[in-house]
Design a protein around this motif. Structure first.
Motif, PDB file in Angstrom:
ATOM      1  N   LEU A 211       0.836  -1.200   0.000  1.00 35.99           N
ATOM      2  CA  LEU A 211       0.000   0.000   0.000  1.00 35.99           C
ATOM      3  C   LEU A 211       0.865   1.242   0.000  1.00 35.99           C
ATOM      4  O   LEU A 211       1.869   1.303   0.680  1.00 35.99           O
ATOM      5  CB  LEU A 211      -0.854   0.007   1.265  1.00 35.99           C
ATOM      6  CG  LEU A 211      -2.143  -0.780   1.218  1.00 35.99           C
ATOM      7  CD1 LEU A 211      -2.906  -0.501   2.491  1.00 35.99           C
ATOM      8  CD2 LEU A 211      -2.954  -0.399   0.000  1.00 35.99           C
ATOM      9  N   MET A 215      -3.500   7.929  -2.477  1.00 39.00           N
ATOM     10  CA  MET A 215      -4.301   7.135  -3.415  1.00 39.00           C
ATOM     11  C   MET A 215      -4.704   8.017  -4.590  1.00 39.00           C
ATOM     12  O   MET A 215      -5.120   9.155  -4.422  1.00 39.00           O
ATOM     13  CB  MET A 215      -5.548   6.603  -2.712  1.00 39.00           C
ATOM     14  CG  MET A 215      -6.397   5.703  -3.590  1.00 39.00           C
ATOM     15  SD  MET A 215      -7.868   5.184  -2.721  1.00 39.00           S
ATOM     16  CE  MET A 215      -8.986   6.477  -3.185  1.00 39.00           C
ATOM     17  N   ILE A 220      -4.328   1.272  -6.546  1.00 34.18           N
ATOM     18  CA  ILE A 220      -4.606  -0.002  -5.873  1.00 34.18           C
ATOM     19  C   ILE A 220      -4.819  -1.122  -6.886  1.00 34.18           C
ATOM     20  O   ILE A 220      -4.369  -2.257  -6.683  1.00 34.18           O
ATOM     21  CB  ILE A 220      -5.818   0.137  -4.936  1.00 34.18           C
ATOM     22  CG1 ILE A 220      -5.439   1.053  -3.779  1.00 34.18           C
ATOM     23  CG2 ILE A 220      -6.257  -1.221  -4.399  1.00 34.18           C
ATOM     24  CD1 ILE A 220      -6.491   1.262  -2.761  1.00 34.18           C
ATOM     25  N   GLY A 249      -5.392   0.431   6.905  1.00 35.18           N
ATOM     26  CA  GLY A 249      -4.132   1.081   6.560  1.00 35.18           C
ATOM     27  C   GLY A 249      -4.325   2.577   6.621  1.00 35.18           C
ATOM     28  O   GLY A 249      -5.113   3.061   7.444  1.00 35.18           O
ATOM     29  N   GLU A 418     -10.692   2.013  -5.728  1.00 37.02           N
ATOM     30  CA  GLU A 418     -10.338   3.400  -5.443  1.00 37.02           C
ATOM     31  C   GLU A 418     -11.306   4.378  -6.124  1.00 37.02           C
ATOM     32  O   GLU A 418     -11.610   5.437  -5.586  1.00 37.02           O
ATOM     33  CB  GLU A 418      -8.890   3.709  -5.833  1.00 37.02           C
ATOM     34  CG  GLU A 418      -8.556   3.573  -7.293  1.00 37.02           C
ATOM     35  CD  GLU A 418      -7.871   2.245  -7.591  1.00 37.02           C
ATOM     36  OE1 GLU A 418      -8.319   1.226  -7.012  1.00 37.02           O
ATOM     37  OE2 GLU A 418      -6.919   2.228  -8.377  1.00 37.02           O
ATOM     38  N   THR A 439      -7.830   3.146   3.290  1.00 34.29           N
ATOM     39  CA  THR A 439      -7.202   2.080   2.487  1.00 34.29           C
ATOM     40  C   THR A 439      -6.686   0.999   3.430  1.00 34.29           C
ATOM     41  O   THR A 439      -6.517   1.226   4.628  1.00 34.29           O
ATOM     42  CB  THR A 439      -6.037   2.613   1.648  1.00 34.29           C
ATOM     43  OG1 THR A 439      -5.093   3.221   2.527  1.00 34.29           O
ATOM     44  CG2 THR A 439      -6.507   3.632   0.631  1.00 34.29           C
ATOM     45  N   GLY A 440      -6.447  -0.111   2.838  1.00 36.23           N
ATOM     46  CA  GLY A 440      -5.989  -1.243   3.650  1.00 36.23           C
ATOM     47  C   GLY A 440      -6.209  -2.521   2.860  1.00 36.23           C
ATOM     48  O   GLY A 440      -6.111  -2.532   1.626  1.00 36.23           O
ATOM     49  N   TYR A 441      -6.501  -3.589   3.558  1.00 38.28           N
ATOM     50  CA  TYR A 441      -6.744  -4.872   2.896  1.00 38.28           C
ATOM     51  C   TYR A 441      -8.110  -5.374   3.337  1.00 38.28           C
ATOM     52  O   TYR A 441      -8.557  -5.094   4.452  1.00 38.28           O
ATOM     53  CB  TYR A 441      -5.663  -5.895   3.246  1.00 38.28           C
ATOM     54  CG  TYR A 441      -4.317  -5.515   2.705  1.00 38.28           C
ATOM     55  CD1 TYR A 441      -3.875  -6.016   1.482  1.00 38.28           C
ATOM     56  CD2 TYR A 441      -3.496  -4.642   3.393  1.00 38.28           C
ATOM     57  CE1 TYR A 441      -2.646  -5.657   0.975  1.00 38.28           C
ATOM     58  CE2 TYR A 441      -2.264  -4.271   2.898  1.00 38.28           C
ATOM     59  CZ  TYR A 441      -1.835  -4.779   1.683  1.00 38.28           C
ATOM     60  OH  TYR A 441      -0.629  -4.424   1.176  1.00 38.28           O
ATOM     61  N   GLN A 457      -1.354  -9.126  -1.601  1.00 40.00           N
ATOM     62  CA  GLN A 457      -1.427  -7.768  -2.149  1.00 40.00           C
ATOM     63  C   GLN A 457      -2.702  -7.592  -2.966  1.00 40.00           C
ATOM     64  O   GLN A 457      -3.261  -6.501  -3.035  1.00 40.00           O
ATOM     65  CB  GLN A 457      -0.205  -7.477  -3.026  1.00 40.00           C
ATOM     66  CG  GLN A 457       1.114  -7.476  -2.277  1.00 40.00           C
ATOM     67  CD  GLN A 457       1.177  -6.434  -1.184  1.00 40.00           C
ATOM     68  OE1 GLN A 457       0.292  -5.574  -1.055  1.00 40.00           O
ATOM     69  NE2 GLN A 457       2.202  -6.500  -0.349  1.00 40.00           N
ATOM     70  N   ALA A 460      -5.651  -5.856  -1.467  1.00 39.36           N
ATOM     71  CA  ALA A 460      -5.627  -4.425  -1.148  1.00 39.36           C
ATOM     72  C   ALA A 460      -6.962  -3.805  -1.558  1.00 39.36           C
ATOM     73  O   ALA A 460      -7.562  -4.180  -2.567  1.00 39.36           O
ATOM     74  CB  ALA A 460      -4.477  -3.745  -1.879  1.00 39.36           C
ATOM     75  N   ALA A 462      -9.854  -0.204  -0.956  1.00 41.64           N
ATOM     76  CA  ALA A 462     -10.146   1.131  -0.429  1.00 41.64           C
ATOM     77  C   ALA A 462     -11.633   1.184  -0.155  1.00 41.64           C
ATOM     78  O   ALA A 462     -12.447   0.751  -0.983  1.00 41.64           O
ATOM     79  CB  ALA A 462      -9.754   2.202  -1.443  1.00 41.64           C
TER      80      ALA A 462
END
Lengths: 657, 306
Positions: A211, A215, A220, A249, A418, A439-441, A457, A460, A462
């Protein structure tokens, strides 16, 4: 093993020249030793090593003698010059390893006698060790182990040139297995050093995928195809359902028209909220990402060790995560947060750049007017609009211009998370409701082999948060409106069929991947994750509190002695797995040895009997008879078990006067 | 309980060759094991007498071939001559067609002649002019050889030495034995009067009996360990061959038979090992035959274990 160890003066045997077989083993050892090094050696060193080994193989194939000494000498000088010029110095890890690799290949070319093989094997052992400066992963360790086995087999080829390949490999595996307990003792007790032993590799902290702190459209979705693991989580109880797996995140409040950035947040030792609802304990193993955010599950419990809390509800580590690290975390998913938010934060969560995305702005105004400025009603209206807007969730959104949100919402209608979250937050803000992007996972899959939750990954994500007076920050995931499958079943379920196929994987491959990742996880947790703290904990549990070098050295030598004793005992037992006849004969010999009449190892029973009779005339007949009878049973034919029993009785009854 | 025939024979032999009981026993063992004997010693210690004596005691046809540098293969094997009466070629057998042959000073002859005899020894038959004639049974060669460092000798190559099962050295007699020898009657006339004590058939029976002796697994292991020790040792240029191993075992059988046992003991192997290995092993580096001390070291390096 006893055999391999006991052969006296073993190595000195082929004094003249080495057999083809021995040379082949050595060649295989060198190849397997150097293979894991190739990615880390300069290209010319790799090429030179391959050429030298190939030359050796060719000579072996043709049965030629080693090349002239002068030629090897020249090659050595050339290689040294190359190292000096290529690295600028001789000292240090990289030039050292390169030099050793070349020297190993050159040594192979000139091996003539047993001593050469021993030197080459020693060199190979060192190179097998040095690969761990570069790479400590499971496959490299497995390769190094295989190379070690081959090196042992090369040494065995010196002792017994005629053993079969299988027997030789078995013996070397046995030898390696005998070393295993010692390795374990050293692993557990030898003082651990944090970080690389040999200085820091130059690129240790270079950027890794993961990340970003900001953004913009496309940031992403580029992670979407990466199957790299971001982190793993092991839950004490059941893991939360997929819809609750939001790993937080960066929280992005500032919007300049194209890019979303985090607003300043304060960091405190305690969270700014009161936790409530059920608690979930879990352990998070983060792959290094060079940031200090921990990607904790919403919302982190108070009082976690080594964790600080930001005012936007993230859990942070003290320092950026530069090594694979483990954190003991807990979460309260049902906590209400941000009930009393500061005006600054709320102002930032309402701010929009002037003149940005006019069409969306107008739409928001219209929705707000319809909802009568009630935040909850606005939220429902916006969600309803997005659901009905026929937006497509895709990994390959079209490139957008300056007014990206307008273009996405009204023209292209194709976007990744995103786009959805940015559009949603923009709409909410334009309608006057505080909102921000998180954002994050999201999600992750359970590995059925070891039960850990693996987050990649490609997970990931948003999403968004809106602030409603009296309720605080509430999570809203606009992506779920267009692609509900993404949240419950992961990325590929959310994508259109054509794109999902790119991510699809046959079942057998998936199960293979599960197994491989479970093995890797175990390796990381138990071998690489054994750091100074865990060593301290373990030693404390063994009763060694705050041990110094002296204590550890004593503990190591005691453990090594105990192991040595056990191995000897085992070897003894192996030897004593013999018949009852042999047992009583041995005890007979032992009895007489106590009276100074030791049987020489090579002495036959009849000769021994004569010697005994001569030394002890009083019992001459009995002693001689026992020996003769033993010889008859052992070397003759037609001895019954009755004979053996009566001989045993005679030996037991024997009283030396 | 020693073997009856063998005991009788050795008893009679020791009356004539004094103080050499062990050598006589070894020679008899070699005969029982159907091997050939090489006696290596300086002239005049009774090599010829020993050969003669065995022929007498068993009643074997005896021929002596004195090897000289001009001896030809045909002088040993025989020649084909034209028989005028029958107007046909006829093979006239040479001295090799006897039951016991003394090849005296074998290393004085040229290698070609040496190999003619050695081939006959190995094959137990003679092939000339396309026809193959078997040699009589029993067939036993006692070759004598002067120590190789004497002038005018062609030392036997290793491959030829391998044809001899045992090598013994007679050596000078002990003091008492030599005094008795000097005081006593001429050996030659004693030999003349000596009667056979066993028949060739009895010898053949002993040869068969030796082959029936039990050789247990542990003994096979022991013999193999000995062979392998000679191969692994750094002292020797090369180890013992499997043929030497077979020879070792058959000689050990004969030795056990002489002792009157029905099975072979490690002691039997140890007793004959120096005589089987002595002429087959050469020291690494120089080409000298292995000295007895080196052979003892081999024996002592192999444990009689489980």
């Amino acid at each position: 093993m006893a055999k391999a160890l006991a052969t006296p003066g073993a190595g000195a045997q082929p004094a003249t020249s080495l057999t083809r077989n021995q040379a082949c083993w050595l060649l295989a050892t060198a190849v397997l030793t150097l293979v894991p090094h190739t990615p880390y050696l300069p290209a010319w060193v790799t090429a030179l090593c391959m050429a030298l080994l190939g030359w050796r193989a060719l000579r072996l194939w043709r049965g030629q003698l080693p090349p002239h000494r002068l030629l090897i000498m020249l090659a050595t000088i050339g290689a040294c010059l190359g190292i000096r010029v290529g690295f600028g110095q001789f000292f240090g890890k990289d030039p050292g390893v390169s030099l050793l690799a070349i020297l190993l290949c050159l040594k192979l070319l000139e091996t003539k006698v047993a001593r050469d093989i021993r030197v080459a094997v020693l060199l190979a052992f060192f190179l097998q060790l040095s690969i761990f400066f570069e790479n400590q992963s499971l496959p490299v360790a497995a390769l190094a182990l295989c190379a070690t086995l081959l090196a042992l087999a090369s040494l065995l080829a010196l002792v017994d040139a005629n053993a079969s390949t299988k027997a030789r490999l078995r013996t070397s595996a046995l030898l390696a297995a005998q070393g295993l307990p010692f390795m374990l003792v050293l692993f557990v007790l030898f003082p651990r050093v944090q970080g690389p032993l040999w200085g820091l590799p130059a690129d240790a902290f270079s950027a890794r995928s993961g990340l970003a702190e900001s953004m913009q459209p496309g940031s992403i979705s580029q992670l979407g195809l990466s199957e790299e693991i971001a982190f793993r989580a092991e839950f004490d109880g059941l893991p939360p359902p997929p819809g609750q797996r939001y790993w937080r995140g960066p929280v992005l409040s500032e919007f300049d028209g194209t890019t979303w950035r985090p607003a300043t947040s304060t960091i405190a030792a305690e969270p700014s909220y009161q936790t409530s609802g059920p608690r979930m304990d879990y352990r998070l193993t983060l792959e290094p990402h060079n940031r200090n955010w921990l990607l904790a599950l919403d919302f982190p419990a108070a009082g976690l060790q080594g964790v600080r809390y930001s005012s936007d509800f993230r859990a942070l580590a003290d320092t950026p995560v530069r090594h694979r690290s483990r954190f003991n975390l807990a979460a309260y998913p049902e906590t209400g947060v941000g009930l009393e938010e500061t005006p600054d934060v709320l102002a930032a969560a309402r701010r929009l750049p002037a003149g940005s995305n006019p069409r969306t702005h107008a739409l928001a105004q219209q929705l707000a007017a319809e909802a009568g400025s009630n935040p909850r009603a606005i939220l429902e209206r916006v969600q309803h609009h997005l659901r009905e807007a026929k937006l497509t969730y895709t990994l390959e959104p079209p490139l957008l211009g300056q007014q990206a949100i307008d273009e996405f919402l009204f023209d292209s209608r194709r976007g990744f998370c995103e786009h959805f979250s940015a559009t949603f937050v923009f709409l909410m803000r334009a309608a006057g409701v505080p909102a921000r992007v998180v954002t994050g996972y999201q999600g992750g899959e359970i590995n059925p082999i070891d039960g850990t939750l693996v987050v990649r990954q490609s997970d990931a994500h948003a999403w968004a948060e809106v602030w409603i007076d009296g309720r605080g920050w509430e999570r809203a995931d606009p992506t779920a409106l267009a692609a509900p499958g993404r949240i419950d079943s992961g990325l590929s379920a959310g994508l259109p069929a054509t794109e999902a196929r790119l991510l699809a994987m046959p079942d057998w491959l998936r199960s293979l991947r599960y197994r491989w990742e479970a093995a890797n996880n175990a390796w990381n947790q138990w071998i690489l994750g054994y750091n100074p703290e865990r060593q301290r904990d373990l030693l404390a549990r063994l009763g060694l509190r705050k041990p110094d070098w002296g204590t550890l050295a004593t503990a190591m030598s005691i453990a090594a002695s105990v192991l040595m004793g056990l191995l000897l005992l085992w070897a003894q037992r192996q030897r004593q797995a013999r018949s009852p006849l042999q047992k009583s004969w041995d005890s007979f010999c032992r009895t007489l040895a106590r009276h100074g009449l030791t049987r020489h190892p090579w002495e036959g029973p009849a000769d021994y009997g004569k010697r005994l009779a001569f030394a002890r005339p009083a019992q001459a007949k009995e002693l001689r008879d026992i020996c003769t009878e033993y010889a008859r049973i052992r070397y003759g034919s037609g001895a019954s078990s009755e004979d053996i029993r009566s001989l045993q009785q005679r030996i037991t009854k024997l009283k030396l006067t | 309980m020693p073997h009856r025939h063998a005991e009788r024979l050795l008893e009679a032999a020791s009356q004539i060759i004094l103080g050499k009981d062990r050598e006589l026993r070894l020679a008899l063992a070699c005969l029982i094991a159907r091997g050939h004997l090489l006696i290596e010693d300086v002239p005049g210690v009774g090599k010829t007498t020993l050969a003669h004596l065995f022929a007498r005691l068993i009643g074997l046809q005896f021929q002596r071939i004195q090897f000289t540098s001009d001896l030809l293969p045909a002088d040993i094997l025989g020649v084909t001559i034209f028989d005028r009466e029958n107007a046909a070629f006829r093979f006239k057998p040479g001295p090799v067609f006897s039951q016991l042959i003394l090849a005296d000073e074998i290393n004085r002859a040229t290698p070609k002649t040496q190999s003619a005899l050695l081939e006959a020894m190995e094959e137990r038959q003679v092939t000339t002019e396309g026809s193959t004639l078997p040699l009589p049974t029993p067939f036993f060669v006692i070759a004598t050889q002067n120590p190789v460092n004497q002038i005018g000798t062609f030392p036997l190559p290793e491959s030829q030495l391998d044809r001899f099962l045992l090598r013994i050295q007679l050596g000078y007699p002990a003091r008492n034995a030599e005094r008795a020898l000097l005081r006593g009657e001429d050996r030659r006339s004693l030999l003349e009067r000596q009667q056979a004590v066993i028949s060739p058939a009895e010898l053949l029976a002993m040869q068969d009996a030796a082959r029936q002796l039990t050789v247990a697994e542990p003994l096979i292991d022991y013999v193999q360990a000995l062979l392998s020790a000679t191969r692994l040792s750094t002292e020797f240029a090369a180890g013992l061959s499997p043929r030497a191993g077979l020879g070792l075992l058959s000689a050990a059988r004969a030795w056990a038979l002489l002792d009157g046992r029905d099975h072979v003991l490690p002691e039997d192997v140890q007793a004959i090992f120096p005589h089987v290995a002595g002429h087959r092993l050469h020291l690494a580096g120089d080409d000298r035959p292995a000295p007895p001390a080196a052979l003892v070291r081999v024996l002592q390096s192999v444990a009689l274990g489980a």
